[in-house]
Design a protein around this motif. Structure first.
Motif, PDB file in Angstrom:
ATOM      1  N   UNK A 688       0.835  -1.208   0.000  1.00  0.00           N
ATOM      2  CA  UNK A 688       0.000   0.000   0.000  1.00  0.00           C
ATOM      3  C   UNK A 688       0.866   1.253   0.000  1.00  0.00           C
ATOM      4  N   UNK A 689       1.833   1.297   0.904  1.00  0.00           N
ATOM      5  CA  UNK A 689       2.718   2.452   0.969  1.00  0.00           C
ATOM      6  C   UNK A 689       3.541   2.560  -0.311  1.00  0.00           C
ATOM      7  N   UNK A 690       4.083   1.433  -0.765  1.00  0.00           N
ATOM      8  CA  UNK A 690       4.905   1.451  -1.971  1.00  0.00           C
ATOM      9  C   UNK A 690       4.109   1.956  -3.168  1.00  0.00           C
ATOM     10  N   UNK A 691       2.849   1.549  -3.283  1.00  0.00           N
ATOM     11  CA  UNK A 691       2.027   1.966  -4.423  1.00  0.00           C
ATOM     12  C   UNK A 691       1.785   3.469  -4.415  1.00  0.00           C
ATOM     13  N   UNK A 692       1.581   4.039  -3.240  1.00  0.00           N
ATOM     14  CA  UNK A 692       1.391   5.490  -3.148  1.00  0.00           C
ATOM     15  C   UNK A 692       2.663   6.234  -3.528  1.00  0.00           C
ATOM     16  N   UNK A 693       3.809   5.708  -3.125  1.00  0.00           N
ATOM     17  CA  UNK A 693       5.075   6.349  -3.483  1.00  0.00           C
ATOM     18  C   UNK A 693       5.323   6.257  -4.985  1.00  0.00           C
ATOM     19  N   UNK A 694       5.033   5.109  -5.568  1.00  0.00           N
ATOM     20  CA  UNK A 694       5.195   4.941  -7.017  1.00  0.00           C
ATOM     21  C   UNK A 694       4.299   5.930  -7.760  1.00  0.00           C
ATOM     22  N   UNK A 695       3.091   6.104  -7.275  1.00  0.00           N
ATOM     23  CA  UNK A 695       2.147   7.027  -7.912  1.00  0.00           C
ATOM     24  C   UNK A 695       2.674   8.454  -7.873  1.00  0.00           C
ATOM     25  N   UNK A 696       3.182   8.866  -6.719  1.00  0.00           N
ATOM     26  CA  UNK A 696       3.741  10.217  -6.598  1.00  0.00           C
ATOM     27  C   UNK A 696       4.948  10.398  -7.509  1.00  0.00           C
ATOM     28  N   UNK A 697       5.821   9.406  -7.533  1.00  0.00           N
ATOM     29  CA  UNK A 697       7.006   9.486  -8.396  1.00  0.00           C
ATOM     30  C   UNK A 697       6.607   9.618  -9.864  1.00  0.00           C
ATOM     31  N   UNK A 698       5.579   8.885 -10.268  1.00  0.00           N
ATOM     32  CA  UNK A 698       5.130   8.924 -11.657  1.00  0.00           C
ATOM     33  C   UNK A 698       4.572  10.300 -12.023  1.00  0.00           C
ATOM     34  N   UNK A 699       3.740  10.871 -11.175  1.00  0.00           N
ATOM     35  CA  UNK A 699       3.136  12.162 -11.484  1.00  0.00           C
ATOM     36  C   UNK A 699       4.166  13.281 -11.450  1.00  0.00           C
ATOM     37  N   UNK A 700       5.098  13.222 -10.548  1.00  0.00           N
ATOM     38  CA  UNK A 700       6.153  14.236 -10.518  1.00  0.00           C
ATOM     39  C   UNK A 700       7.024  14.119 -11.764  1.00  0.00           C
ATOM     40  N   UNK A 701       7.302  12.883 -12.203  1.00  0.00           N
ATOM     41  CA  UNK A 701       8.076  12.686 -13.432  1.00  0.00           C
ATOM     42  C   UNK A 701       7.378  13.339 -14.617  1.00  0.00           C
ATOM     43  N   UNK A 702       6.069  13.165 -14.716  1.00  0.00           N
ATOM     44  CA  UNK A 702       5.323  13.805 -15.794  1.00  0.00           C
ATOM     45  C   UNK A 702       5.443  15.317 -15.714  1.00  0.00           C
ATOM     46  N   UNK A 703       5.327  15.842 -14.514  1.00  0.00           N
ATOM     47  CA  UNK A 703       5.354  17.296 -14.328  1.00  0.00           C
ATOM     48  C   UNK A 703       6.689  17.895 -14.742  1.00  0.00           C
ATOM     49  N   UNK A 704       7.787  17.351 -14.271  1.00  0.00           N
ATOM     50  CA  UNK A 704       9.088  17.962 -14.563  1.00  0.00           C
ATOM     51  C   UNK A 704       9.506  17.707 -16.004  1.00  0.00           C
ATOM     52  N   UNK A 705       9.077  16.568 -16.578  1.00  0.00           N
ATOM     53  CA  UNK A 705       9.441  16.303 -17.965  1.00  0.00           C
ATOM     54  C   UNK A 705       8.687  17.231 -18.911  1.00  0.00           C
ATOM     55  N   UNK A 706       7.450  17.553 -18.589  1.00  0.00           N
ATOM     56  CA  UNK A 706       6.693  18.495 -19.413  1.00  0.00           C
ATOM     57  C   UNK A 706       7.244  19.907 -19.299  1.00  0.00           C
ATOM     58  N   UNK A 707       7.723  20.279 -18.102  1.00  0.00           N
ATOM     59  CA  UNK A 707       8.272  21.619 -17.912  1.00  0.00           C
ATOM     60  C   UNK A 707       9.670  21.748 -18.493  1.00  0.00           C
ATOM     61  N   UNK A 708      10.475  20.684 -18.373  1.00  0.00           N
ATOM     62  CA  UNK A 708      11.872  20.702 -18.850  1.00  0.00           C
ATOM     63  C   UNK A 708      12.117  19.460 -19.701  1.00  0.00           C
ATOM     64  N   UNK A 709      11.666  19.477 -20.943  1.00  0.00           N
ATOM     65  CA  UNK A 709      11.711  18.253 -21.759  1.00  0.00           C
ATOM     66  C   UNK A 709      13.111  17.731 -22.050  1.00  0.00           C
TER      67      UNK A 709
END
Length: 1062
Positions: A688-709
């Protein structure tokens, strides 16, 4: 050609007035002809001096030398070339490296030049570079007939004189040289400019710096007694660089890294390169190099050029188990089918490092002189050849672990020449063995310096840390609106993530929150603490200790999201549709939180299971309040579990892999002796904890990659090569299972179906083998890879990064800064500091990848060390702890590989020994050695003797006895011996209490105290933490949570292991 940082220095020093002159160079062409080259050379009146005493207005940007010193020291070119490691001592201050000396070092090799460049860039070292060759009044043209060495010495002296005059005599200059003629000639020419030898300088100015003096003596001795080249060559000469380059371009030679076999270090090595399989499919498995002669003085890790041998001379890998180095010389040469085989023709890059060796007992055959002895020291790493050392302390250093460096390996010598650097301690002592593991993995974790600690905020009873009102106003305050809690291993100090879950809009929406410690608020980019964290790149977890990436005031206090205290956080909040759990809104930003509960995994799982469990934070409340708050907490945990199950199901549909992990912790008795090695039991709350961390990591990756491709730091997991799945596929087939490895989804589905209802260990072993076949997950810059390479194979995500553990991973700190910059850009504001470019991010990613691999190797070696300590105190013939159940997972020519679930141990079990005897089994299954033969099949091995035959099949359970094999020069290893061909079903052994007063075991850290710890309170810094600024308590879970499975791998396989991280 000038080194690039010298070119940068010239550009910075540009002024209108320049004087043109000429440099005449006498070079040799590739055909050996002498060529006279004339180059334009420009001199400038003003060149930066980088001294704080400067009165001339020099453009001294960046690092400058302090004026609060007794002198500046200017090393001669020869000193820089031969004694750079002495000059690397941070205690030596006011060091002026001249361009003359730098260019002399550059000609020695790229590796040495990079060391000097890093030294000059590091603000922790008080040294600068002076471009004396471009300063009008310090430039010295070479005189006719003058040797290069004499000219370089004269240039350095002229630079020292210029410095003294430029600073108006306010700072004495000391030139250090090994040229006695120069000392006689220059020592009395100019008042205030002194010329002395390196030895005199260290003894006169740094008498207390014994380590530097001993290192100087060691290097000097190695230089003086360097073995003269004889007429008989032991190895062929390496081809010239231009020939190698042309051969690689034409395809005649193959470029790659030399990887020596850990098990057959004398005979087998392999050349690996990412591009081999794409250029030539036959080379997908690498190139085999057989024997030390074919390696031609290349050392494990060197970048080499290899020439393929004719196909008639190709060899295969030896398939028999190896019982150490002696077994390599036996007559057994059973091999796999022939594979591309070659020989090293040149070394492209020597990747020599510091090696730990042991000085063996003298046998009277070692050559010696009156003042020193030349000893063949045995490296701790079996893959490294013996190193010849000249020392005056041969007798005193017997049976000690010593750090050495290789100086040279001439073609006339069977062994490389080196010198000792420092002594770690007596072999076999716990602290010596731990320091050996660190040194062998290039892990340097000195105590945090006073300068670094001065950057830290204060938090003491006299001056407690409080939230800054201005900072609180700039953040989203969640202290009253959100129920925030953490779930971590019991006794965890570095709490870098917390969670929240609540219902919104009358139950129509759910909100999931992940709140991460805002480390970058306290650690400014470019600060001394940041540079140290960048250098370490990660927290290093060993079985008995950890070395923090950040000082304890941050890692265990102000950045740790402890319960009941206000903390700064970086948060991601998702609004989800309560029915479909589809994301309707996501928010990123800096927050202010107060964690209400600091739960450990077992407590959280008990609450979810509806079991009676005591929550420490509720213990003092009246029953009505306690029940209400407990109900609120359980509801949040249930909501969290519900969301995590949905997130996992989403990734499963995309092909996410669930690979088996084994964590083993040491359990100790009241007297702190190891009494058991206990595997961790998996709980749903872990996922449960690991899945929440993976989710956060994924969304942050999308955010920074879109801002700084083109400059975002992400993490990718390349698909594994199909040939690496062969053992998994063959092993599963032997049990009747078909494994489809074409895609991650197919592999995941196959593993789900490969279940034996009568033996759950079968599926567990197959998942371990799948992990072993995986490639390594790595960090990268988005500008360095095409977008289709961003994919994370193991997690089935198109983009992924690390955001959730900034206390222990530098990559997460980089991502936090990128996220902050992205949010500023989104608001239309200029980022406080623009993110680094693609090239810098890619270099940083490679550095972090290297440090992470080193951390994994060190942690694995540390676990092996303590596994050996556990069994070393016990009699294998009488102690029930030394007998365990093992399951066969691989068949070899002369034995099998076995996994022991009880201890998380794997290793070889021999069916034939060196004397030719084989294992036979009696009617009751009891095994003993008899004369006979052994025959290997694809899924079993059969032994035959006068007493009959015995068969051992894949996935058979056998009973093994565990003992320890000790060698003085290498690490202890576990020895597994078959006791019975039947499963071990004896009663659970009664673990003995104290079996001795071994100092090794008594020093083991108390992991078992987790079971007795009460609710974790705000941690108080121990004496060790106050004195050394290092955390004392271990946290094995958090690092093994990333690795997931190393227990079944050897170190070579670990380099390919997938680091599935949450």
């Amino acid at each position: 050609m000038l080194p690039e940082f010298l070119v940068e220095l010239q550009l910075r020093s540009g002024v209108p007035r320049m004087i043109k002159t000429e440099k005449v160079l006498h070079l040799k062409s590739s055909r050996g002809r002498k060529v006279r080259v004339v180059r334009e050379h420009y001199l400038r009146e003003r060149v930066p001096c980088f001294s704080s005493l400067c009165q001339a207005g020099c453009d001294n940007d960046g690092k400058v030398l302090s004026g609060d010193l007794t002198h500046y020291v200017v090393p001669d070119a020869e000193v820089v070339v031969n004694y750079l490691e002495v000059l690397e001592f941070p205690e030596l201050q006011g060091v002026v490296f001249t361009q003359t000396a730098c260019q002399a070092l550059h000609s020695k090799g790229r590796r040495f030049y990079n060391r000097l460049r890093n030294l000059l860039k590091d603000p922790r070292h008080d040294c600068v570079l002076f471009a004396n060759d471009f300063q009008e009044f310090s430039y010295c043209p070479r005189e006719k007939g003058e040797s290069q060495e004499k000219w370089q010495t004269r240039c350095v002296y002229a630079a020292a004189v210029w410095y003294f005059n430029h600073l108006a005599g306010m700072m004495d200059m000391v030139m250090i040289t090994e040229d006695q003629d120069a000392i006689s000639r220059f020592s009395s020419l100019n008042s205030g400019v002194y010329v002395i030898s390196v030895q005199d300088y260290l003894q006169s100015f740094w008498p207390a710096l014994r380590a530097a003096q001993e290192l100087y003596s060691s290097v000097s001795q190695a230089l003086q007694e360097k073995e003269a080249e004889g007429s008989q060559r032991e190895f062929p000469e390496h081809l010239p660089a231009e020939v190698l380059e042309a051969g690689i371009k034409s395809g005649r030679f193959i470029q790659g890294t030399l990887n020596v076999s850990k098990h057959r270090a004398q005979n087998e090595a392999f050349i690996s390169s990412e591009g081999l399989s794409t250029k030539n499919p036959d080379l997908s498995g690498g190139v085999l190099v057989v024997g030390s002669k074919s390696r031609n003085r290349a050392v494990h890790g060197d970048a080499v050029a290899v020439e393929l041998l004719p196909k008639s001379e190709w060899r295969g890998r030896v398939t028999a188990l190896s019982e150490g180095q002696l077994d390599e010389k036996s007559g057994e040469t059973t091999e796999t089918k022939p594979m591309p085989t070659g020989r090293v023709v040149g070394i492209l890059q020597k990747n020599w490092r510091d090696y730990v060796v042991t000085f063996p007992p003298r046998d009277g055959t070692q050559p010696q002189s009156r003042n020193s002895q030349r000893i063949l020291a045995v490296p701790w790493d079996r893959r490294i050849p013996k190193i010849r050392i000249s020392t005056q302390q041969a007798d005193a250093l017997q049976d000690h672990r010593v750090v050495v460096r290789i100086d040279s390996w001439p073609s006339t010598s069977l062994y490389p020449n080196g010198h000792s650097v420092r002594v770690l301690g007596r072999a076999g002592e716990l602290e010596t063995e731990v320091q050996t593991i660190l040194m062998e993995n290039c892990i340097h974790v000195p105590p945090f310096s006073e300068a670094q600690l001065r950057e830290m905020p204060a938090n003491s009873p006299e001056k407690p840390w409080t939230v800054d009102p201005a900072e609180a106003a700039a953040r989203r305050d969640l202290r009253e609106s959100h129920l925030v809690f953490s779930i971590d291993p019991r006794g965890c100090e570095d709490v870098d993530d917390t969670l929240s879950a609540r219902s919104l809009a009358g139950g129509k929406l759910l909100e999931l929150g992940v709140h991460i410690a805002d480390v970058t608020h306290f650690v400014s980019e470019g600060s001394l603490t940041d540079l140290e964290a960048r250098s370490r790149a990660t927290t290093y977890y060993l079985a008995d200790r950890r070395y923090d990436m950040l000082p304890a005031i941050l890692s265990a206090d102000l950045c740790s999201l402890l319960g009941g205290v206000d903390r700064y956080a970086m948060s991601v909040l998702w609004e989800l549709d309560a029915q479909s759990l589809a994301v309707t809104k996501v928010w990123f930003g800096r927050t202010l939180i107060r964690s209400s509960y600091q739960l450990h995994y077992e407590l959280a799982q008990a609450l979810l299971n509806g079991e009676e469990a005591e929550v420490p934070e509720l213990a003092r409340l009246d029953p009505e309040q306690r029940d209400a708050k407990l109900s609120e907490l359980i509801e949040a945990l249930e909501t969290l579990t519900h969301i995590a199950r949905h997130l996992r199901a989403q990734r499963d549909r995309g092909g996410a892999l669930e690979l088996e992990g084994v964590e083993v912790r040491a359990q100790l008795d009241e007297e702190k002796n190891i009494t058991a090695l206990v595997p961790r039991q998996p709980l749903e709350v872990h996922e449960t904890v690991a899945e929440c961390m993976i989710y956060a990591n994924h969304w942050v990756a999308r955010k920074i990659q879109e801002a700084f491709p083109y400059q975002a730091l992400l993490r990718r997991h390349p698909p594994p090569r199909q040939e690496l799945f062969s053992q998994l596929v063959d092993t599963a087939r032997a049990r009747g299972f078909a494994i489809d490895t074409r895609t991650n989804k197919a592999l995941a589905d196959s593993l789900d179906q490969a279940v034996d209802p009568e033996d759950p260990l079968v599926n567990r072993l197959l998942r371990m083998m799948a992990t072993q076949a995986m490639s390594q997950a790595v960090y990268f810059s988005t500008g360095a890879q095409p977008e289709d390479q961003f994919y994370h194979y193991g997690l089935a995500l198109d983009r992924y990064t690390h955001f959730t553990s900034p206390i222990r991973r530098y990559a997460d700190m980089v991502v936090h800064r990128l996220l902050t910059a992205a949010l500023q850009v989104e608001r239309g504001a200029e980022p406080g500091k623009m993110p680094a470019g693609n090239k810098d991010v890619e270099e940083l990613a490679e550095h972090i990848n290297n440090r992470n691999r080193a951390a994994q190797r060190a942690q694995n070696l540390s676990t092996s060390l303590f596994q050996c300590l556990f069994f070393k105190e016990r009699d294998p013939k009488t102690d029930p702890c030394c007998v365990a159940d093992g399951i066969i997972y691989s068949i070899r020519d002369n034995g099998v590989l076995v996994f022991i679930p009880e201890y998380g141990v794997k290793g070889p079990v021999y069916m034939r020994n060196k004397e030719g005897q084989v294992v036979t089994a009696g009617p009751d299954g009891t095994c003993e050695w008899q004369n006979g033969s052994v025959r290997r099949y694809s899924d079993h091995i059969t032994t035959t003797s006068g007493c009959g035959s015995a068969t051992f099949r894949l996935f058979d359970h056998i009973t093994v006895r565990i003992s320890v094999l000790s060698t003085n020069c290498h690490a202890d290893t576990l020895n597994l011996e078959v006791v019975s061909n039947k499963q071990h079903r004896g009663p659970a052994p009664q673990r003995p209490g104290s079996q001795g007063r071994s100092r090794l075991v008594q020093e083991v850290v108390r992991l078992a105290e987790e079971a007795q710890e009460k609710a974790a309170q705000k941690p108080r810094l121990s004496r060790e933490e106050r004195e050394f600024r290092q955390s004392k308590a271990p946290n094995l879970y958090s690092i093994l949570e990333e690795i997931r499975e190393l227990a079944l791998m050897d170190l070579e396989a670990a380099s390919r292991a997938c680091a599935f991280t949450a």
